[in-house]
Structures are given as structure tokens and as C-alpha cells.
Write an enzyme that holds these catalytic residues in place. Structure first.
Site, PDB file in Angstrom:
ATOM      1  N   TYR A 139       7.886  -5.965   9.507  1.00  0.00           N
ATOM      2  CA  TYR A 139       7.384  -5.408   8.248  1.00  0.00           C
ATOM      3  C   TYR A 139       5.873  -5.169   8.335  1.00  0.00           C
ATOM      4  CZ  TYR A 139       6.646  -4.780   3.235  1.00  0.00           C
ATOM      5  OH  TYR A 139       6.303  -4.260   2.017  1.00  0.00           O
ATOM      6  N   SER A 153       1.161  -2.379   2.230  1.00  0.00           N
ATOM      7  CA  SER A 153       1.311  -3.780   1.853  1.00  0.00           C
ATOM      8  C   SER A 153       0.095  -4.551   2.340  1.00  0.00           C
ATOM      9  CB  SER A 153       2.574  -4.376   2.487  1.00  0.00           C
ATOM     10  OG  SER A 153       2.627  -5.776   2.280  1.00  0.00           O
TER      11      SER A 153
END
Length: 266
Positions: free
Chosen positions: A141, A128
Site C-alpha cells: 500500500y 495517503s
């Protein structure tokens, strides 16, 4: 025809990648924790839970038994998580790392013996853009995806002599159902984080809703597969999302931090 395994291939980015590669003539296998619930998939969906080593080994063995080889593995399965670090239950933090970090490691361990035997193979880890920076209320995350980025850098060097290529692809915001599966620490009434976290949560959901078409990721993955010697890192997304990584490299830390806080209205 090359054989492709995509974890988390029943929806979102994984499904888009699988359908695109299937159309290009690849033999594609997707995975899901509950394959019996997947309807109208154009490629086979096999049972695999990245938190369960046994299920990983069974799925990989099934594909190799069917196809006698495994050329490309796309570590796509992952989950989101949001919340003030102070208020996220530790069990949810551990679950996120089990899915986003330890799971992909187990998948790579399961497929590397076959790739070494073939003297060829490509592993693509989907990370990501959030992996390149600590984002407020997305700390876990960012950390789990960032850890996968670093593991990839190291493993590339360990496997290069076997003819195995490993690379990262960091997507920005894409219009998928990822927000539905994300763990949200609740916005607690009266918490010191209530107003700020509530605002950031709203902003994040808006970014996903207005995100790019997942087919852009599928096309990017296809181009990488066609590349004889893939780069270490790829970024796919809107210009400003990718440019934010460049800014982090060139701006003083506190200036960049201020820019992020302004972005999230903190």
C-alpha cells in the site's frame, strides 16, 4: 458551474467529497464498478473500473458529451492491502498496483486531452500519509501510493504550460469502510509473522475506527479547488499523522524506524 469527476465516488471519502461539492453547486459525477448497486446518491454515478481502460474511456466520454467540458478530476478510487510481504500473493500485489497506481494513470491519460483543449483543468490524486514511509505489513500500500505521489510531481511539470494543475492530497486515517474492502493476507497459524502481524492488523483497524470525519477531506478538497495555484502536496489528518512526515525528514533513518516499530509494538 464546474464539472467534477470523482472515481470511487459511491462510498467513503469519495462520497463525502461528492456530496459536499454538490451542495456547493458543482456538477458532480461519481463512479463505481457497480453503479446499479448504489442507492440514494445525490449526484450521478457512472460505471467505471480503474483496472479497465475501456470503461475509463467510456465514462469520460459520457461526461464530456453531457457537459461539453471537464474541469476537475479527483483520482480517489483505491484499495488497501496488508500482510507480510513474504506472504502476500503476487496476484494481489499486482491488483493493488493496478487499482492504486496504473488505474489513476489511465484516468489522467483519458482526461488530459480535454483539459489541454480547454487550456484549464485540475487533477487531484488522493494518496495517503502512508505514501511517505514504508510501514510494516503495509509495504505494498505504501509503495503504490508513494508511486502515485512521485508521478504527480513529474506530470505537474509536463502539463503546466497547458494550464492544467495537478496535485496530491494525502489523507491520514478516516472513519470509513475502507477496512472492509482491504485485502488482508491471512494471519497464518504457526507463521513466523503470526504474532507481530496479528498485532499490527488490530492496531490498524483501531486507527480507522477512531479516524477523522470524512467531511474534513471534503472541506480540504474544496479549499484546494478554490486555490488558483495549488501546492504540489497536501496532507489532511490528525496532527501526529502529519507530523510523522516531518519527523521522517529530520530524524536519522534508524531513529525513525525505531519510532515506527515502537508505535506498532514490534
Amino acid at each position: 458551474m464546474k464539472v467534477v469527476l470523482i472515481t470511487g465516488g459511491s462510498s467513503g471519502i469519495g462520497k463525502s467529497i461528492g456530496e459536499f461539492l454538490h451542495q456547493k453547486g458543482y456538477i458532480v459525477y461519481g463512479t463505481s464498478r457497480n453503479p446499479e448497486k448504489v442507492q440514494k446518491s445525490v449526484f450521478p454515478i457512472v460505471a467505471l473500473d480503474v483496472r479497465d481502460v475501456s470503461s475509463i474511456q467510456k465514462a469520460v466520454a459520457l461526461i464530456i458529451r453531457n457537459e461539453k467540458r471537464l474541469d476537475i478530476v479527483i483520482n480517489n478510487a483505491g484499495v488497501g492491502i496488508t500482510g507480510p510481504l513474504e506472504e502476500i500473493p503476487m496476484e494481489e500485489i499486482k491488483n493493488n498496483f493496478e487499482t492504486n497506481f496504473f488505474g489513476p494513470i489511465e484516468v489522467m491519460k483519458a482526461v488530459l486531452p480535454q483539459m489541454r483543449a480547454q487550456k484549464s483543468g485540475l487533477i487531484i490524486n488522493i494518496t495517503s500519509i502512508a505514501a511517505y514511509m514504508g510501514l510494516p505489513y503495509r509495504s505494498i500500500y505504501s509503495a503504490s501510493k508513494g508511486a502515485l505521489e512521485i508521478i504527480t510531481e513529474a506530470l505537474r511539470m509536463e502539463t503546466k504550460s497547458f494550464g492544467v494543475h495537478i496535485t496530491n492530497v494525502a489523507p491520514g486515517d478516516f472513519a470509513t469502510n475502507i477496512a472492509a474492502g482491504r485485502f488482508h493476507a491471512p494471519v497464518i497459524s504457526g507463521s513466523d509473522y503470526e504474532l507481530a502481524y496479528g498485532q499490527v492488523l488490530k492496531t490498524m483497524d483501531e486507527h480507522v475506527d477512531s479516524g477523522s470525519n470524512p467531511n474534513e477531506m471534503a472541506e480540504a478538497i474544496y479549499r484546494i479547488i478554490q486555490t488558483p495555484n495549488p501546492k504540489i502536496h497536501y496532507k489532511v489528518g490528525l496532527f501526529m499523522q502529519k507530523f510523522s512526515i516531518v519527523l521522517k525528514r529530520i530524524l536519522p533513518d534508524k531513529v525513525y524506524e525505531k519510532m515506527l516499530m515502537n508505535h506498532y509494538k514490534l
